[in-house]
Design a protein around this motif. Sequence first.
Motif, PDB file in Angstrom:
ATOM      1  N   LEU B  66       0.818  -1.210   0.000  1.00  0.00           N
ATOM      2  CA  LEU B  66       0.000   0.000   0.000  1.00  0.00           C
ATOM      3  C   LEU B  66       0.851   1.259   0.000  1.00  0.00           C
ATOM      4  O   LEU B  66       0.427   2.308  -0.448  1.00  0.00           O
ATOM      5  CB  LEU B  66      -0.904   0.033   1.244  1.00  0.00           C
ATOM      6  N   THR B  90      -2.000  -3.221  -7.837  1.00  0.00           N
ATOM      7  CA  THR B  90      -3.460  -3.267  -7.718  1.00  0.00           C
ATOM      8  C   THR B  90      -3.978  -4.676  -7.982  1.00  0.00           C
ATOM      9  O   THR B  90      -4.839  -5.186  -7.253  1.00  0.00           O
ATOM     10  CB  THR B  90      -4.108  -2.296  -8.707  1.00  0.00           C
ATOM     11  N   LEU B  91      -3.430  -5.324  -8.999  1.00  0.00           N
ATOM     12  CA  LEU B  91      -3.854  -6.690  -9.306  1.00  0.00           C
ATOM     13  C   LEU B  91      -3.533  -7.631  -8.156  1.00  0.00           C
ATOM     14  O   LEU B  91      -4.315  -8.518  -7.811  1.00  0.00           O
ATOM     15  CB  LEU B  91      -3.168  -7.170 -10.583  1.00  0.00           C
ATOM     16  N   ARG B  93      -3.386  -6.795  -5.024  1.00  0.00           N
ATOM     17  CA  ARG B  93      -4.361  -6.554  -3.959  1.00  0.00           C
ATOM     18  C   ARG B  93      -5.706  -7.174  -4.293  1.00  0.00           C
ATOM     19  O   ARG B  93      -6.461  -7.582  -3.434  1.00  0.00           O
ATOM     20  CB  ARG B  93      -4.551  -5.051  -3.726  1.00  0.00           C
ATOM     21  N   ARG B  94      -5.984  -7.213  -5.582  1.00  0.00           N
ATOM     22  CA  ARG B  94      -7.275  -7.752  -5.994  1.00  0.00           C
ATOM     23  C   ARG B  94      -7.332  -9.252  -5.784  1.00  0.00           C
ATOM     24  O   ARG B  94      -8.348  -9.788  -5.362  1.00  0.00           O
ATOM     25  CB  ARG B  94      -7.487  -7.419  -7.478  1.00  0.00           C
TER      26      ARG B  94
END
Lengths: 903, 250
Positions: B66, B90-91, B93-94
């Motif tokens: 983050l 981001t991926l 985290r997804r």
Amino acid sequence: MHHLTLPMMKHNLRKLIPAGIAVLIGTMFITCTLIFSDAFSQAMIIRNTLSFASSNWQLTIPKQQTNDAEVSLHAVRDYKLDQLNRIAKTQSVAIDGIRVDSVNQIRIQQGDEGYTEIAIPTATRSSMVPLDIVEGHQPTEPGQIAIPKSTADSMKLHIGDRVRTTAKSELDASELDTPEQDVSEQQHSETDQPQDSVATLIEEPLTIVGLTHEPKGSYIYGGAALVTPATFAKFMGLPSFNDVPCSSVFVQMSGSEEAQQQVAEQVQKQLGLTLQSRSEVASQILKNQSGENDAIKMSLLSFGVLSLFVAALVIGNTFQVLVAQRRRTFALLRIIGAQSRQLYFQVVLESALLGLASSVLGVACGIGAMALAISAHVFGTSMTMHVVITTSTLITPIVFGVLATIVASLSAARMATHVTPLEALQPLDLVEHTQRQRVRTVFGTIVLLAGVSLAIWAAQYWKTAENSTWLLAAITGCVLTFSGVGITAHFWIPQLLRLIGKGVSKIGPSAKLAVANIAKNPRRITATGLALLIGVTLISTIGTGAACAKQTMNTKLNTKYSVDISVSGIPNDQAASLKQRLHKEPGIQSVLAAPTAQVKVTDNVPEAMKKTPHGTDLLVMGIPNLQSLKSVLNVTVPPMHWDADQILLSQLLPASGARIQYQPQLTIREYQHADSSDPSEPALTVDTHVLNFRNIVDTGDTVAFVDASLFDQQVLHAQSTTMLIRTDTTAQQSESEIVHTVSNAVPDIPQVSIVAPVVEKEKWNTTVNQVLLLFVVLLAVAVIIALIGVANTLSLSVIERTRETATLRAIGMTRQQVRRSIGIEALLTTVVSSLVGLMLGTGFGSLGVAMVLGPVVHEFTFTIDWVGDAVILGIAIAAALIASISPAQIANRVSPVEALAVE
Amino acid sequence: MNAEQAMQQTSPVIEAVNLCKTYGEGESAVQALNNVNVSFERGQFTSIMGPSGSGKSTLMHLLSGLDSVTSGHVLFRGLDLTQLNDVSLTLLRRQQIGFVFQNFNLLPMFTAEQNILMPLSLAGKKPDRDWFQLLVKTLGIASRLSHRPAELSGGQQQRVAIARALITKPDVVFADEPTGALDTASSREVLNFMRRSVDELGRTIIMVTHDANAAAWTDRALVMVDGQILTDVPRPTAELMNDQLTTVRR
């Protein structure tokens, strides 16, 4: 991710609705403009081809190389109608009817009463005459006449009555542009004076066989009379109808389209005449009219575009605040795996949906509003308009609306992509990126400077005829200027407030708090201030525009129509009794009876007069004092010294429109005859004063005013008296009725002629008032948009305030102090934004009006509507204070503990 | 089980190597993390403890990608997070990392079910219905699926958040003070379910907390102070952790 959009929109619906309304108004406006323009054009076509009646072609003689503004009048024989017949036969086209377009003034008398009417000759086919026969029939034989029903009612005439009809045959031979000069019974002077000294009266008793009605108002005096061609020629003092001068001939042909087209071509080739179909004439008229129509359409469309621009600003503002508010939601989405691209798309999609919905509604409302307006005859009854809807009317506003909304939200969407996932985990403090602010300020300043320079540059060309491009440039300049002001708002609004705050904070603790709050929350203050700025600027633009427009038109109309009614050629002995009679009539406010003499300027002759033939001729009228002149002249007479040695001259030479430069003194002399070289009276030297008045008489003479004592003492000798009349604008009668009254009172002598420019002025005034009505509507729209913008940002600030206020209340601030502090904050923001808005609005409004009216009226009067501005400021302040009550109440209601709890 | 799976089972799922994080510049610079080295095994429930300002939240932010590091590396299943761009993070985290926080976990305009399935919606993927049913049953929220967060209690909200964190079967779940805003009973619920996720569903959870009682539910407790890991306690108990914290604060 699109299925997320609808729930998120529903959640924010309350905040999106005001922005949606702004778009709705913008698209509604554009729709109305498009419909109005199409309806107007259509109505204009219908109106202008009224004279066609059932004809389908119009025959005209092309203008030769003359300098006349008027269409030179040809005689009927010049239209070679027998040849037309021959050509038509060769193409197997039948000529069903011919109507000669000619008019004459006649006077219908019964006992003492008389009415002046327009008379037109009948056509070979009765349907070609643009008059309705409400009783009886059209004249078929000499000795017959059909008169307007309104005249018949006023004079209590019926079908079968016999009336005395008179007409003046004052035809000057030079009016006919034919090789064959027509000799009428008049004296010709070799030097060809514009004014004939003698004219004959032709009298004819006629029997009324029908009553006419002209509902569409093509002719003044409310209708026209019909006579047979033979009678018509007789009234003109001409031997036959073939000699009658006319401006065109209407033809009704039947046959195949191509054959009729062939006839037209052959007529052009063989006869050198122009035969145009109804639609060709219509489009030509439209092109000629387009000057005026375009001005209206352009200004309306500009307002439409402007209102969309404003709507876009409101939307941009709304979305910016929305995104700022949704940062935590966005951050959370980023944490659980949303790409920034997805967030960007999400915001754009939301704005697109909003734009689409609002635009569609806007178009619907626009159609409804126009239908209502047209059926309620808001645009006057002179033309029948119908709602015209084309595909472009429907599609264009929607496209613009959606585009505007999307573009407006782009910056907010970009803001959304800058949200970092970490923000979801942090307390609710929004981080300002100072670096980005600086770039914005620089960019905004550039835009501002570009806009100002563009506007100033375009403003130079305000009188140019070909000015729709300059108007566009001016508007772009204003839009850029305002955009620049808006983009840099985050810089100057807090700065200005800080400056003022230094002084204000001395008032008390609440004020100090308010100032501190302002300093601490530049973003929120800017958002509120910007919303106010948009609204106030818009209102002030329209208000100033309306004031300037009205003032400009008034000045223009008063200069052009300097006198309401003038009657010239009245015999001196009848002047006093006529004046008494006129005074008694309702609808007449003041009458000036001026003895009139013809003189020449013999010394200190201005250049302009020297250059024109008969330029030194002057028509002098005696006035008892300046006050009496002021009572009838529409142009403001400036204070000046007045006695028997003064003369007030007109600024322009009527013949050429040239400006006359006068010396401080000039000399005038009366002459016995026009060309006599021996002056009959000694010369009179007078001090000159100049004033821009026009149209006192219609003979083209240059007019000047001198003191009446000159006539009393027989220094000048009055040849006749001129009656200058001002009508009473508050009277119940229409201007036409008042003119009728005057023409009744006036003695029935050929030399007497009545000029009534007031009727023209009335028509213009009505148009101006209608346009101003439009301004009022725009104003209402602007007020709504302004209120929307302000309410939006103020309500959005409530949530942020809750924490702040709670903290302050927790440390001991009273509710009263909170209320006062919020009030002061609102007041300061409002005053600053309103003042800037008023300044911008005044600039934009006057520039806009100058650009729009400039080419049409060649004049511009700048006025500042101080009262209006003060009212705007007052209302803005009141609105801000009222709007601050709600946030204050909410902030006060929440207990500090609740508000301070971490979410 | 093949060699790869075996390796995956034994190698650490997350590793911090010489991790440093400094906030601010010059005179006002704050060193939040000072050369931290630690690794976390699969299938473990770990807690990170310490007083305020110890750097525990910062450590979690860095481990999950983050926030960016000042120096050092974070190896996530061998992948160096410090080398990845925003899209890749981001991926990650997804799909591979789940989050539960103290506050504001759920999107207020969506139902519990929609909130749980949100990561999959973002990816445009269809949910594994069996896994979904298992989760909601284990977490005991099956009856509240159609309710919005405003209609759920604090404990229920957190459980929905946990379900969301687990829906993609992530390699690791980061929990930042998940029981901080809850009363004792709800805290117990949440911790219980987190425990069960690890034991019954084979998940890996790293929890930051200041509550010694919460730490007692975990397999391993790290104590941080002033940006460094002071002690590493296996099978922590409440009393033990309380002692640790008191010592550290002195």
